[in-house]
Scaffold this active site. Structure first.
Site, PDB file in Angstrom:
ATOM      1  N   GLU A  75       0.868  -1.167   0.000  1.00 53.32           N
ATOM      2  CA  GLU A  75       0.000   0.000   0.000  1.00 53.32           C
ATOM      3  C   GLU A  75       0.912   1.225   0.000  1.00 53.32           C
ATOM      4  O   GLU A  75       1.813   1.325   0.845  1.00 53.32           O
ATOM      5  CB  GLU A  75      -0.888   0.009   1.256  1.00 53.32           C
ATOM      6  CG  GLU A  75      -1.848   1.179   1.202  1.00 53.32           C
ATOM      7  CD  GLU A  75      -2.758   1.314   2.414  1.00 53.32           C
ATOM      8  OE1 GLU A  75      -2.755   0.435   3.295  1.00 53.32           O
ATOM      9  OE2 GLU A  75      -3.456   2.347   2.469  1.00 53.32           O
ATOM     10  N   ARG A  88       5.655 -13.194   9.492  1.00 53.35           N
ATOM     11  CA  ARG A  88       6.269 -11.873   9.319  1.00 53.35           C
ATOM     12  C   ARG A  88       7.685 -11.898   9.847  1.00 53.35           C
ATOM     13  O   ARG A  88       8.011 -12.671  10.743  1.00 53.35           O
ATOM     14  CB  ARG A  88       5.520 -10.845  10.167  1.00 53.35           C
ATOM     15  CG  ARG A  88       4.281 -10.283   9.574  1.00 53.35           C
ATOM     16  CD  ARG A  88       3.635  -9.350  10.583  1.00 53.35           C
ATOM     17  NE  ARG A  88       4.104  -7.972  10.419  1.00 53.35           N
ATOM     18  CZ  ARG A  88       3.510  -7.099   9.615  1.00 53.35           C
ATOM     19  NH1 ARG A  88       2.469  -7.452   8.909  1.00 53.35           N
ATOM     20  NH2 ARG A  88       3.960  -5.867   9.515  1.00 53.35           N
ATOM     21  N   LYS A  97       4.752  -0.182   9.339  1.00 52.55           N
ATOM     22  CA  LYS A  97       4.760   1.160   8.744  1.00 52.55           C
ATOM     23  C   LYS A  97       4.169   2.189   9.682  1.00 52.55           C
ATOM     24  O   LYS A  97       4.609   3.326   9.731  1.00 52.55           O
ATOM     25  CB  LYS A  97       3.946   1.133   7.448  1.00 52.55           C
ATOM     26  CG  LYS A  97       4.812   0.831   6.256  1.00 52.55           C
ATOM     27  CD  LYS A  97       4.058   1.071   4.974  1.00 52.55           C
ATOM     28  CE  LYS A  97       3.059  -0.013   4.736  1.00 52.55           C
ATOM     29  NZ  LYS A  97       2.492  -0.026   3.400  1.00 52.55           N
TER      30      LYS A  97
HETATM   31  P1  ATP Z   1       2.136  -2.285   8.352  1.00 52.73           P
HETATM   32  O1  ATP Z   1       3.622  -2.478   8.406  1.00 52.73           O
HETATM   33  O2  ATP Z   1       1.720  -0.915   8.729  1.00 52.73           O
HETATM   34  O3  ATP Z   1       1.383  -3.401   9.023  1.00 52.73           O
HETATM   35  P2  ATP Z   1       1.776  -3.675   5.972  1.00 52.73           P
HETATM   36  O4  ATP Z   1       2.905  -4.488   6.405  1.00 52.73           O
HETATM   37  O5  ATP Z   1       0.439  -4.311   5.944  1.00 52.73           O
HETATM   38  O6  ATP Z   1       1.756  -2.384   6.826  1.00 52.73           O
HETATM   39  P3  ATP Z   1       1.624  -3.464   3.126  1.00 52.73           P
HETATM   40  O7  ATP Z   1       2.075  -2.393   2.219  1.00 52.73           O
HETATM   41  O8  ATP Z   1       0.182  -3.796   3.157  1.00 52.73           O
HETATM   42  O9  ATP Z   1       2.124  -3.042   4.570  1.00 52.73           O
HETATM   43  O10 ATP Z   1       2.481  -4.778   2.902  1.00 52.73           O
HETATM   44  C1  ATP Z   1       2.758  -5.318   1.649  1.00 52.73           C
HETATM   45  C2  ATP Z   1       3.113  -6.773   1.805  1.00 52.73           C
HETATM   46  O11 ATP Z   1       4.245  -6.921   2.645  1.00 52.73           O
HETATM   47  C3  ATP Z   1       1.984  -7.563   2.439  1.00 52.73           C
HETATM   48  O12 ATP Z   1       1.791  -8.717   1.656  1.00 52.73           O
HETATM   49  C4  ATP Z   1       2.492  -7.936   3.805  1.00 52.73           C
HETATM   50  O13 ATP Z   1       2.030  -9.208   4.155  1.00 52.73           O
HETATM   51  C5  ATP Z   1       4.009  -7.922   3.619  1.00 52.73           C
HETATM   52  N1  ATP Z   1       4.704  -7.573   4.858  1.00 52.73           N
HETATM   53  C6  ATP Z   1       4.584  -6.447   5.574  1.00 52.73           C
HETATM   54  N2  ATP Z   1       5.351  -6.473   6.679  1.00 52.73           N
HETATM   55  C7  ATP Z   1       5.994  -7.653   6.671  1.00 52.73           C
HETATM   56  C8  ATP Z   1       6.942  -8.291   7.543  1.00 52.73           C
HETATM   57  N3  ATP Z   1       7.378  -7.700   8.656  1.00 52.73           N
HETATM   58  N4  ATP Z   1       7.401  -9.513   7.207  1.00 52.73           N
HETATM   59  C9  ATP Z   1       6.963 -10.127   6.082  1.00 52.73           C
HETATM   60  N5  ATP Z   1       6.079  -9.585   5.226  1.00 52.73           N
HETATM   61  C10 ATP Z   1       5.594  -8.366   5.505  1.00 52.73           C
END
Ligand code: ATP
Ligand code: MG
Length: 571
Positions: free
Chosen positions: A35, A269, A279
């Site tokens: 996003e 994650r 984020k």
């Molecule tokens: P926030 O960090 O605020 O929770 P988000 O991680 O959901 O935001 P997105 O832009 O929606 O941010 O993420 C894009 C992709 O990255 C999604 O498929 C999410 O599953 C993956 N992603 C985000 N953070 C991690 C992480 N720490 N480890 C693995 N994958 C991640």
């Protein structure tokens, strides 16, 4: 390197193989769906690596799709930053760049299809009421969670005609923000709260960075995401574990909308000690000025790591060493630093820099010209060659390489001691000069001209070697030293009444304004990797000017991870 990531994704690989064997799909397609509401962090790098690697291993492709359906928070500058970072990491989506905001019309049509099937309805409950009707999970005395059934909205049984009419008028802007929603008609008694008639559309008058004021209704993530995957023919929709409870809904929308059956597979994650990987929290650090920006070198963002001096190769190596599994875990930041040191050791050019200088005078140097010496650029890589450095009467050394009264095992300079100047000569300390306050302002030595290159006469053993700079040609520089952004290993674990901000490390940045570097560093550029002998790996900061180069310490030389691993195998 990619191979390594591959071997840790076997549960994904098995699922993909199954789908190929059953004839469900032939060409594998994945997507990375950020996003555009913030910059990418190293957690995203894990997702990127998994998405691109799984596709590549089956000769498939990976799309870059911006999931941009929240007009409040999204911006083109984030799109640009995300693209730059994915590229820098070494992944290429070629021309497969998509935006969920390009699918608004398609999504709207599918919403109408669901209304016509009696699977969606317009609701007049407000947020608060909707939550009450849905119900919440409650723990009992034994801490077992129960989800008492929710109840149906009084608007749930509107006729299809009325729903079609109201939904069209929602789009046309006839209703106030928040006054109506479109909801999926599933089951208000479902044990999974996600399935209790989730919202598909909300009314929000807020210009979108791509569609402007064209829309005043916006699709919700859970509705948009599976249908966008389907539109792109994504065979495997890989995402992090928190989406696991949303999977039944993902499947429900695909089934009811009768679109391509993308399959969602979740993995854990990435969490790393001493930092936060969300984020939301990173944005707060930027907004509240706790860091200088998204690319502050202390940030776990890709841009921050790049500015700090990380190489994309070291990040990919790291991602290949951590396992991709179904259980959340915390990875020690020292492993990341270890991967970085391994890479930098091979590629970084060596140079000398004095971070906390004190003058050193060679009392018996009486040549009229400085002496040229040869220094090796990278002992790990002969092809990097050598360079010429100069030696003369006045030098700079590190202040802590001299002590008037040395502690035991101190093999550097103190009155009477002998040390080697790197690539230079053997010198003997004769004393020091102090100012009125008692601070050492000059260290005094003599040198042995016949030891040029640093080889002692008569095979004498010299224990200490120190780095130095010729004062006449040393270039003034500013140096930034970094420590963890957060002091505790798990910054999100806080006492009641405190927030993660209370865990910020007050000394995460040290600025040294009076450092000196070798002349060859005056034109160093960001993206070049250096080892300053004995002090660490460094890279030039983009804030460098012609008058004052600025260097960021990427990481120190001491590898605590390697030492820990060694101790483990010993015991
Ligand atoms: P926030 O960090 O605020 O929770 P988000 O991680 O959901 O935001 P997105 O832009 O929606 O941010 O993420 C894009 C992709 O990255 C999604 O498929 C999410 O599953 C993956 N992603 C985000 N953070 C991690 C992480 N720490 N480890 C693995 N994958 C991640
Ligand atoms: Mg998200």
């Amino acid at each position: 390197m990619e191979e390594k990531i591959w071997y840790t994704t076997d549960f994904i690989r098995e699922a993909v193989k199954e789908d190929i064997a059953s004839g469900k799909c032939t060409e594998i397609r994945t997507r990375f769906p950020p996003e555009p509401n913030g910059w990418l962090h190293i957690g995203h790098a894990k997702a990127i690596a998994v998405d691109f690697t799984v596709a590549a291993q089956f000769n498939g492709t990976c799309n870059l799709r911006f999931d941009d359906t929240n007009p409040e928070k999204e911006d083109m500058s984030y799109v640009e930053a995300i693209k730059r970072d994915v590229k820098w990491l070494g992944y290429d989506w070629e021309d497969r760049e998509y935006f969920a905001s390009d699918y608004y019309e398609y999504l709207y049509d599918l919403a109408i299809k669901l209304i016509k099937k009696g699977k969606a309805y317009v609701d007049d409950l407000n947020d608060q009421e909707m939550r009450e009707y849905r119900g919440t999970a409650v723990p009992d005395k034994n801490n077992i969670t129960h989800t008492p059934p929710g109840k149906n909205s009084p608007w749930r049984d509107r006729s299809i005609e009325e729903n079609l009419d109201l939904f069209a008028r929602m789009r046309a802007g006839e209703f106030a923000d928040g006054s109506k929603t479109l909801r999926a008609k599933i089951d208000m008694t479902h044990p999974n709260l996600v399935m209790r008639d989730p919202v598909m559309y909300r009314i929000r008058r807020e210009p979108h960075y791509r569609t402007g004021n064209e829309w005043c209704i916006y699709p919700m993530y859970d509705f948009q995401h599976p249908l966008s995957d389907a539109k792109e023919g994504i065979t495997h929709s890989l995402c992090s574990l928190e989406y696991e409870i949303h999977r039944p809904l993902y499947d429900w929308f695909i089934t009811e909308a009768e679109v391509y059956p993308s399959r969602q597979i979740e993995f854990a994650r990435l969490n790393i000690t001493h930092t936060v990987l969300s984020k939301r929290w990173l944005l707060q650090l930027v907004r509240d000025g706790h860091v200088s920006g998204w690319d502050d070198p202390r940030m776990p963002t890709i841009a921050g790591l790049r500015r700090r001096g990380y190489t994309p190769e070291s990040i990919r190596d790291f991602l290949g060493r951590i396992s991709v599994s179904k259980t959340d875990s915390m990875v020690d930041i020292q492993l990341l630093e270890h991967c970085l040191r391994e890479d930098l050791n091979k590629r970084a050019l060596r140079a000398m820099a004095v971070l906390n200088p004190v003058k050193l005078v060679i009392e018996n140097f009486d040549e009229s010209e400085p002496v040229a010496l040869e220094a090796v650029n990278n002992p790990e890589d002969e092809s990097a060659g050598t360079r010429t450095i100069y030696f003369g009467r006045e030098l700079y050394i590190e202040r802590d390489d001299f002590m008037e009264v040395p502690p035991p095992k101190y093999h550097r300079l103190y009155p009477g001691s002998k040390v080697r100047l790197r690539y230079g000569y053997i010198i003997t300390c004769t004393g020091c000069v102090k100012n009125e306050a008692g601070d050492v302002v000059e260290v005094r030595c003599t040198y042995e001209p016949e030891t040029k290159g640093g080889n002692p006469a008569n095979g004498e053993k010299i224990k200490g070697t120190i780095h130095w700079l010729f004062a006449d040609t040393a270039v003034p520089a500013r140096v930034h030293l970094y420590d963890h952004l957060f002091a505790p290993e798990r910054p999100m674990e806080v006492e009641p009444g405190k927030t993660f901000l209370d865990n910020l490390n007050p000394s995460s940045l040290t600025v040294l304004d009076h450092a000196f570097v070798e002349p060859c560093l005056s034109e160093a550029e960001p993206g070049q990797y250096w080892q300053f002998e004995r002090t660490g790996y460094f890279t030039a900061d983009p804030d460098s000017t012609a008058d004052l180069p600025v260097f960021n310490r990427t990481v120190s030389l001491r590898d605590t991870w390697a030492r820990m691993e060694k101790n483990k195998t010993k015991s």
